[in-house]
Scaffold this active site. Structure first.
Site, PDB file in Angstrom:
ATOM      1  N   ASN A 167       0.828  -1.212   0.000  1.00 32.87           N
ATOM      2  CA  ASN A 167       0.000   0.000   0.000  1.00 32.87           C
ATOM      3  C   ASN A 167       0.858   1.256   0.000  1.00 32.87           C
ATOM      4  O   ASN A 167       1.889   1.334   0.664  1.00 32.87           O
ATOM      5  CB  ASN A 167      -0.988  -0.002   1.171  1.00 32.87           C
ATOM      6  CG  ASN A 167      -0.389  -0.199   2.531  1.00 32.87           C
ATOM      7  OD1 ASN A 167       0.604  -0.898   2.687  1.00 32.87           O
ATOM      8  ND2 ASN A 167      -0.954   0.421   3.522  1.00 32.87           N
ATOM      9  N   ILE A 168       0.410   2.226  -0.790  1.00 32.47           N
ATOM     10  CA  ILE A 168       1.123   3.493  -0.963  1.00 32.47           C
ATOM     11  C   ILE A 168       0.150   4.622  -0.646  1.00 32.47           C
ATOM     12  O   ILE A 168      -0.837   4.817  -1.380  1.00 32.47           O
ATOM     13  CB  ILE A 168       1.625   3.663  -2.425  1.00 32.47           C
ATOM     14  CG1 ILE A 168       2.391   2.426  -2.919  1.00 32.47           C
ATOM     15  CG2 ILE A 168       2.465   4.931  -2.557  1.00 32.47           C
ATOM     16  CD1 ILE A 168       3.720   2.182  -2.248  1.00 32.47           C
ATOM     17  N   GLU A 169       0.400   5.336   0.437  1.00 29.18           N
ATOM     18  CA  GLU A 169      -0.542   6.375   0.873  1.00 29.18           C
ATOM     19  C   GLU A 169      -0.163   7.752   0.346  1.00 29.18           C
ATOM     20  O   GLU A 169       0.893   7.951  -0.264  1.00 29.18           O
ATOM     21  CB  GLU A 169      -0.612   6.358   2.409  1.00 29.18           C
ATOM     22  CG  GLU A 169      -1.142   5.015   2.899  1.00 29.18           C
ATOM     23  CD  GLU A 169      -1.381   4.942   4.385  1.00 29.18           C
ATOM     24  OE1 GLU A 169      -0.901   5.828   5.125  1.00 29.18           O
ATOM     25  OE2 GLU A 169      -2.074   3.984   4.809  1.00 29.18           O
ATOM     26  N   CYS A 190      -4.204   0.732  -2.354  1.00 22.73           N
ATOM     27  CA  CYS A 190      -4.072  -0.495  -1.557  1.00 22.73           C
ATOM     28  C   CYS A 190      -3.065  -1.461  -2.198  1.00 22.73           C
ATOM     29  O   CYS A 190      -2.805  -1.415  -3.404  1.00 22.73           O
ATOM     30  CB  CYS A 190      -5.409  -1.202  -1.479  1.00 22.73           C
ATOM     31  SG  CYS A 190      -6.672  -0.321  -0.557  1.00 22.73           S
ATOM     32  N   GLU A 233      -3.422  -4.529  -2.901  1.00 23.48           N
ATOM     33  CA  GLU A 233      -4.020  -5.387  -3.927  1.00 23.48           C
ATOM     34  C   GLU A 233      -3.958  -4.718  -5.297  1.00 23.48           C
ATOM     35  O   GLU A 233      -3.624  -5.335  -6.309  1.00 23.48           O
ATOM     36  CB  GLU A 233      -5.494  -5.687  -3.593  1.00 23.48           C
ATOM     37  CG  GLU A 233      -5.698  -6.489  -2.322  1.00 23.48           C
ATOM     38  CD  GLU A 233      -5.865  -5.631  -1.086  1.00 23.48           C
ATOM     39  OE1 GLU A 233      -5.200  -4.583  -0.976  1.00 23.48           O
ATOM     40  OE2 GLU A 233      -6.657  -6.012  -0.219  1.00 23.48           O
ATOM     41  N   CYS A 280     -10.711  -4.289   0.406  1.00 20.75           N
ATOM     42  CA  CYS A 280     -11.768  -3.265   0.477  1.00 20.75           C
ATOM     43  C   CYS A 280     -12.648  -3.356  -0.773  1.00 20.75           C
ATOM     44  O   CYS A 280     -12.315  -4.039  -1.752  1.00 20.75           O
ATOM     45  CB  CYS A 280     -11.154  -1.873   0.610  1.00 20.75           C
ATOM     46  SG  CYS A 280     -10.469  -1.221  -0.926  1.00 20.75           S
ATOM     47  N   CYS A 300     -10.970  -2.454  -4.128  1.00 22.43           N
ATOM     48  CA  CYS A 300     -10.068  -3.513  -4.612  1.00 22.43           C
ATOM     49  C   CYS A 300     -10.856  -4.705  -5.143  1.00 22.43           C
ATOM     50  O   CYS A 300     -10.470  -5.328  -6.128  1.00 22.43           O
ATOM     51  CB  CYS A 300      -9.117  -3.952  -3.507  1.00 22.43           C
ATOM     52  SG  CYS A 300      -7.833  -2.721  -3.207  1.00 22.43           S
TER      53      CYS A 300
HETATM   54  N1  THU Z   1      -5.290  -1.293   2.731  1.00 20.62           N
HETATM   55  C1  THU Z   1      -4.796  -2.171   1.813  1.00 20.62           C
HETATM   56  O1  THU Z   1      -3.711  -1.946   1.245  1.00 20.62           O
HETATM   57  N2  THU Z   1      -5.504  -3.282   1.543  1.00 20.62           N
HETATM   58  C2  THU Z   1      -6.633  -3.659   2.201  1.00 20.62           C
HETATM   59  O2  THU Z   1      -7.174  -4.723   1.916  1.00 20.62           O
HETATM   60  C3  THU Z   1      -7.195  -2.801   3.242  1.00 20.62           C
HETATM   61  C4  THU Z   1      -6.568  -1.463   3.380  1.00 20.62           C
HETATM   62  C5  THU Z   1      -4.488  -0.117   3.064  1.00 20.62           C
HETATM   63  C6  THU Z   1      -5.006   1.198   2.560  1.00 20.62           C
HETATM   64  C7  THU Z   1      -4.362   2.157   3.547  1.00 20.62           C
HETATM   65  O3  THU Z   1      -3.041   2.441   3.119  1.00 20.62           O
HETATM   66  C8  THU Z   1      -4.263   1.362   4.834  1.00 20.62           C
HETATM   67  O4  THU Z   1      -4.392   0.001   4.465  1.00 20.62           O
HETATM   68  C9  THU Z   1      -5.326   1.724   5.864  1.00 20.62           C
HETATM   69  O5  THU Z   1      -6.590   1.723   5.305  1.00 20.62           O
END
Ligand code: THU
Length: 136
Positions: A44-46, A55, A57, A90, A93
């Protein structure tokens, strides 16, 4: 084709170290096994504009597609969280997974040290919006 379960999990776990999750501190890793035997992982890259975060995925599937792989090439998918509880993909995804992978593709949700919940793309999102729905 045999699913390389342990290798996939190891790659997804390895991806956690590159997670750019400075806002949530919630790391997620993912990996796909491809027919040619290779594995592609992602994390995941915010973003400071939170809604633009990506996310694990989607990072993983977009990377695979960017390299030229398509749904027919994908053998299995793993999403992994070090959290103690099950972390499932989520809604956004699930929609992307339903278009970029075949319906019966196995999806392993790995959490904690080595707990695994197994499902499929279609079970994660019945009644997905499909490209065929655009043919009005
Ligand atoms: N996130 C994912 O990468 N995959 C998931 O299935 C659930 C949420 C990440 C998004 C965000 O960077 C962090 O988790 C918190 O929501």
């Amino acid at each position: 084709m045999k699913i390389k379960e342990q290798e996939l999990i190891a790659e997804a776990r390895n991806a956690l170290k590159n997670s750019y999750s400075i806002y949530s501190n919630f790391k997620v890793g993912a990996a796909v096994q491809l027919k040619d035997g290779s594995i592609i992982s992602g994390t995941n890259i915010e973003n400071a504009s939170y809604g633009l975060s990506n996310c694990a995925e989607r990072t993983t599937l977009f990377t695979a597609y960017s390299k030229g792989y398509r749904k027919e090439d994908i053998v299995a998918f793993v999403v992994l969280s070090p959290a103690d509880h099950l972390v499932s993909p989520c809604g956004a995804c699930r929609q992307v997974m339903s278009e970029l992978m075949r319906p019966n593709t196995p999806v392993y949700m790995v959490y904690g040290k080595d707990k695994i919940e197994k499902t499929t793309v279609k079970d994660l999102l019945p009644f997905s919006f499909r490209k065929e729905d655009l043919n009005v």
